[in-house]
Enzyme design. Structure first.
Site, PDB file in Angstrom:
ATOM      1  N   GLU A 122       0.824  -1.222   0.000  1.00  0.00           N
ATOM      2  CA  GLU A 122       0.000   0.000   0.000  1.00  0.00           C
ATOM      3  C   GLU A 122       0.853   1.265   0.000  1.00  0.00           C
ATOM      4  O   GLU A 122       0.508   2.258  -0.645  1.00  0.00           O
ATOM      5  CB  GLU A 122      -0.911  -0.015   1.246  1.00  0.00           C
ATOM      6  N   GLY A 133       6.727  11.017   3.572  1.00  0.00           N
ATOM      7  CA  GLY A 133       6.915  11.348   4.981  1.00  0.00           C
ATOM      8  C   GLY A 133       6.872  10.097   5.818  1.00  0.00           C
ATOM      9  O   GLY A 133       6.141   9.153   5.530  1.00  0.00           O
ATOM     10  N   LYS A 149       5.687   4.303 -10.010  1.00  0.00           N
ATOM     11  CA  LYS A 149       4.334   4.290  -9.439  1.00  0.00           C
ATOM     12  C   LYS A 149       3.278   4.106 -10.529  1.00  0.00           C
ATOM     13  O   LYS A 149       2.276   3.425 -10.327  1.00  0.00           O
ATOM     14  CB  LYS A 149       4.096   5.576  -8.662  1.00  0.00           C
TER      15      LYS A 149
END
Lengths: 425, 425
Positions: free
Chosen positions: B126, B299, B202
């Site tokens: 994920e 992050g 991605k």
């Protein structure tokens, strides 16, 4: 690996689902490895034309639930009964259930989750909140490790359609409602939507999944949009806000607060740009910051897509012989006393434009511990209007202040009060 | 029900995850019924200070993967090797793996999925796309029944941060990049981000999940933002557009097209308002219409949250003794020839401001079958600039037209070409 599917309800969503199970059977099998076979669809009126061949139709609910070929039941009737009894019966027979029935899940969720857990089968309800927007799975799975702090949603397309028309076309509430009804965005009896009942059921579900507390629709503070005055939307616009019907669930030190009410949202906030019948849900947490999900909140095809996703998941589990979908675990956190929840208010006052008016009004707020963030006057003399926006203070302090304002001689009328979205909690 | 967790990589994400497994162990158990026990974390340098107690640290990767107490492996090292070997070894030992490594999944996804399937364990990722935004689960589960047509994403925070600074503050590319580096939004070597390589990995994953075709990073048409001229962003702004680095995967009759390039996005499009380091993914399909997911794309904390959600899922499966998470099934659909894919272009030309200039230019486009949607002239005489925006036409027709423009006497220079987002496919 064949899984027989029975559907209760053959309306817009049930009909779309039945048609897709038939038309896309090979494509679904190729994509997922599952052979989903439609067995039966229970409908009320066998004479009405449907989106699927009449050979699949029956008007006997039991016939669907009890059919040994039906391994998985999809409930799309809506309402509490007979939907609730049928769902329970299917679960107790060890058949997983997929439902889009927010009213039923909100009212009887915990009992139904227990029944499902006792039989080791799944009860899935992705379509009950946010129509075609994937929300339940992200909340229960992807974010299982996050301590969410706040969930804010535009979860009712009818009211957002009406509010968008009032804001953008300057339509009055009644005119916007009639147009929504004419275009199929509002029901003939719009009470559940415009009164906030539909949003309250969805708020119950979102709060339950995010915070493990099931408040039920009755435990949701609820205010609809039916009392909104176009003048307040115009003032809101001038002040840089747009009015939205928000559902909000918040984890606070004193407990979980769940509420549905019209709210002034700053135009720069992502929820301000959600227009028409679109739905959106905004999640906040210390680790993930802010997440936004938006998409079609209703409609046969989007809702049937969400239901079909659940059917595929439940079928996978059935064939794996194991329940893996997360159980909804409810804790014992308190529900926050609404009077103690902090909020910001927009207050419109009709006042006498005399010296000392503002001092008298400000005095009342000061005594009740409510601090005023901004004041704006429109008109002069007998027609003066005062708009106040307050800083955060407890609901009960706001209410006490407003009650006292009404007794002031200089205040002719507290014309309206609307809550204002507070910054990140 | 205890599950031992081993982590490979103790940097920003691995460290956050380790700390949360330790600090939140009781809270996670209460919420999910799972007792997740951190066993070991493999790090490169034992001397560097970490977010978790050094008793958990080892600098031996094998020690983590082979530890009999480690039932589930989390790979957060990044890069192809030794990450790939370690993931494969864990899977072959029957241990489920959670990874955030987009480079590895893009390059070796199909082989790793096969290995996981052969052992009946899960490989979850994920966090590999969209950081903290739940995307993989919605794509593979909630939307399993939808025939998606297009996936458009802003999936690289560094480039979106730079483009936002160029658009809003009018900073030149080099200045915006330096600022991003100073604030930690860009690496010292920004090549993978600004060149589009990160977004291409991605895009490979998103296309694979949406359309069942694994093109690999090499199969993605890729153009970065490093060549962008501030003047084009200013012209785009005047014409009602904003420039974004988009990844796009599209299902077309001739095959699946996957590409990453700077794109003019209309300011009214939901992706236009995605600012700074935020990521967003927009899904389109006939039944669901349009769905938007947005949130923090990178992050330590958001990414660790996504990883933790996967860890919880994988632990549930492990305890249930069944693999239920959907296998990634790849079909044999063709990859579309990029030259045949239709697109719209923005073209800036430095021209002589003489009679007949536009006729000559329009003639070239007409002969190549490209229709011009709008023309806009800036400046006069020797300094004249012509901005053209075309209607949809095949890539190869655009390229032929631009090559021919450069041979025209009236055209001094084809200063830049940027693609324009086409309407819903």
């Amino acid at each position: 690996m064949r899984v027989g599917i029975g559907i209760l309800g053959g309306g817009v969503v049930g009909g779309s689902l039945a048609r897709r199970l038939l038309d896309d059977r090979a494509a679904i099998a190729e994509k997922t490895g599952l052979d989903l076979e439609l067995i039966k669809v229970a409908i009320r009126d066998l004479e009405r034309p449907r989106l699927f061949p009449s050979a699949y139709a029956t008007n006997n609910l039991d016939e669907v639930v009890d059919d040994p070929d039906v391994a998985l039941v999809v409930e799309l009737m809506g309402g509490l009964e007979p939907a609730g009894s049928m769902v329970l019966r299917a679960l107790m027979a060890g058949k997983p259930v997929v439902t889009a029935n927010k009213e039923l899940v909100a009212a009887q969720g915990p009992a139904l989750f227990d029944a499902a857990a006792s039989k080791g089968v799944s009860l899935l309800f992705e379509a009950a909140v946010g129509g075609g927007i994937p929300l339940i799975r992200p909340l229960t799975e992807s974010l299982a490790g996050e301590k969410l702090t706040r969930v804010i949603g535009i979860v009712n397309g009818t009211t957002n359609y009406i509010l968008t028309a009032m804001d953008e076309a300057g339509s009055r509430y009644g005119v916007a409602l009639e147009e929504a009804q004419r275009l199929g965005f509002a029901e003939a009896d719009p009470t559940a939507d415009v009164g906030g009942g539909d949003a309250a059921a969805k708020a119950t579900i979102l709060a339950g999944l995010a915070f493990g507390v099931w408040v039920g629709s009755e435990g949701v503070y609820r205010q609809g949009i039916d009392g909104l005055d176009l003048r307040d939307l115009a003032f809101a616009r001038q002040l840089g806000y747009v009015v939205k019907l928000l559902c909000m669930a918040e984890s606070r030190p004193e407990g979980v607060s769940v509420r549905v009410h019209p709210t002034l949202v700053p135009r720069t906030h992502p929820l301000a740009s959600i227009r028409g019948a679109t739905n959106a849900v905004f999640l906040e947490g210390p680790a993930i910051g802010q997440l936004l999900f938006s998409g079609p909140g209703a409609g046969g095809e989007p809702t049937a897509t969400a239901v079909l996703g659940d059917v595929i998941d439940a079928a996978r589990e059935l064939l794996a012989g194991a329940q893996v979908a997360p159980r909804i675990l409810l804790g014992d956190r308190a529900v926050a006393d609404f009077g103690l929840v902090p909020s910001r208010w927009y207050i419109r006052l009709e006042v006498s434009d005399a010296p000392g008016v503002l001092a008298a009004i400000a005095g009342v707020f000061g005594e009740e511990g409510v601090s005023i963030a901004s004041v704006w006057q429109e008109g002069r003399g007998d027609e003066a209007t005062l708009i106040l926006i307050t800083h955060e203070a407890e609901e009960r302090a706001h209410i006490r202040a407003v009650v006292r304002l009404e007794t002031l001689e200089v205040v002719k009328q507290v014309a309206s009060t609307i809550r204002v979205l507070a910054d990140e909690s």
